[in-house]
Design a protein around this motif. Structure first.
Motif: not given
Length: 465
Positions: A176-183, A193-205
């Motif tokens: 939904m975040q990706f779709m919102t940015a797309l629209t 985009p209004t909400v900028q994407p964050v990777w930070e996958r190490e938080l759940l590693t």
């Protein structure tokens, strides 16, 4: 008198194209989290949205608008333009951010929106013509594009947006975040985009050595896993159940007093359908059956390290309720509801998300049991029905099919009442029995409602006297 000719739906697809980010993006390798990197998420999750003709947008081609917006959005979500590589011998997935792009298909259909009927629900008509890839609960995701988009113009001037994204890259909230940015870019927003994407996958590693602090029953093998009444060779049928205000009230009246007010619509409907589905499938009384639900770690602080705003990776865990089929069907609806509520509470405890990441890493992506399991996903709050590329809100927004999970969707009945739509896919005889089980269960709730209303009216008369 000869009947009117039946319209044969057809879609003419152009050749596939790769749409790359609009500007250069970093070349790097990005590791997935141990929530992302599960074998059960190695498939392409579909989303499909149907839009009516909007006269105010005449002269604008949705294909060109959305294609340009995809290219701009990939600048910010650039890992999606890369490819998965698999590290040996662990099979760990890593994204090589190559900037190669995503698959985009332009298409034209010979049918109109009105030809699709008044109520759309999974499986949507001719979904196989409106999506790039075949629908499947599994897929080979290594060395392949991570996102597939098809935009299909309809004969009436409307269009269909079909998308399939590898589930290892994003959960429902991330999509939904990706779709919102797309629209936003489709409607002319410039910059970020209004909400900028964050990777930070190490938080759940997982941390090493992995500390597993909870029991993860969601991955525990079921007794006699080969013993199931469902088979891939069965002839399946579909039925969409609707739960409006009266149906929800009927279920709430059957709930135990301490759960009546606190239980959500999702809780009530999920517990009810689990019980009805189990009865309709006619399992042996001793067979263990399970209810699996997605729990979003973003909703509450279920983590010592909160998931930051903009995180679009998988931040979901599974809550699991379990019972013997005989116990579930013999005991009242309130028992099933209590099992569900307790399962969600366990999965919502602080530290559960980290424990699940550690469990997945320690067990090298354990298999997910599917036998005698009812998997439910709540999409009523997802926001898909608000996705606007500039042509207005969609007529339908949701999954294209019901291959793996049962979805709770925003929907309306024939009278136009808003509520929850629950599309179910089961063998034809089971669907017929399920319809009867649901009807009986709701009738019992309606009788309670009428009795309670009658008591209330008698009390009112006595008070007047």
């Amino acid at each position: 008198m000869a009947g009117a000719p039946t319209l044969v739906f057809s879609v003419r697809r152009r050749e596939r194209q790769l749409v790359a980010p609009a500007r250069p993006t970093p070349y790097e390798f990005k590791m997935l989290s141990d929530i992302d990197d599960q074998d059960i998420l190695r498939f392409n999750r579909s989303g499909i949205l149907f839009y009516r003709h909007n006269p105010s947008m005449d002269g604008r081609d949705p294909v060109k608008v959305i294609k340009a917006a995809v290219s701009e959005t990939l600048v910010h979500f650039y890992p999606l333009a890369g490819r998965f590589r698999e590290l040996r011998p662990t099979r760990k997935l890593v994204v090589e951010c190559t900037g190669e792009g995503v698959v985009f298909v332009e298409a034209d259909a010979n049918f109109r929106m009105d030809d699709l009927g008044t109520s759309l629900a999974p499986p949507v008509p001719c979904y196989d013509m409106l999506l790039c890839e075949p629908e499947s609960p599994t897929a080979d995701v290594v060395d392949r594009p991570l996102l597939f988009v098809q935009v299909t113009r309809l004969a009436c001037g409307g269009f269909v947006f079909g998308m399939q994204i590898c589930h290892c890259m994003a959960d429902g909230s991330g999509i939904m975040q990706f779709m919102t940015a797309l629209t936003e870019f489709a409607r002319g927003v410039t910059g970020a985009p209004t909400v900028q994407p964050v990777w930070e996958r190490e938080l759940l590693t997982a941390r090493w050595p992995p500390a597993i602090t909870r029991d993860h029953l969601e991955y525990a093998p079921l007794p006699d896993p080969g013993k199931d009444v469902l088979s891939p060779t069965d002839a399946y049928a579909h039925h969409a159940f609707f739960f409006g205000a009266s149906e929800i009230a009927a279920l709430r009246l059957q709930a135990p007093a301490d759960l009546r007010a606190a239980s959500s619509r999702f809780d009530l409907v999920s517990a009810f359908m689990w019980r009805c589905r189990t009865a309709a499938l006619r399992y042996d009384p001793g067979d263990v059956v399970r209810l699996h639900m997605f729990v979003n770690a973003r909703v509450r602080n279920r983590s010592k390290q909160p998931v930051p705003r903009g995180y679009y990776g998988n931040a979901i865990v599974f809550a699991v309720a379990s019972a013997s089929a005989g116990e579930l069907c013999r005991r009242p609806f309130g028992h099933a509801l209590r099992l569900l509520v307790e399962a969600k509470a366990r999965a919502s405890e602080e530290g559960y998300v980290q424990s699940m990441a550690n469990f997945n890493a320690a067990h090298r992506r354990p298999p997910f049991p599917k036998a005698r399991t009812y998997l439910v996903s709540d999409m009523t709050q997802a926001g898909l029905m608000a996705i606007d590329f500039g042509w207005g809100k969609p007529v339908y927004g949701g999954p294209a099919t019901t291959m793996l999970a049962t979805f709770h969707l925003e929907g309306r009945n024939e009278a136009g009442e808003a509520g929850i739509m629950v599309p179910i896919r089961l063998p034809n005889p089971v669907i017929h029995r399920l319809i009867q089980e649901v009807k009986m269960g709701l009738t019992a709730g309606a009788a309670l409602h009428n009795a309670e209303a009658s008591v209330g009216a008698d009390d009112f008369v006595l008070a007047k006297l």
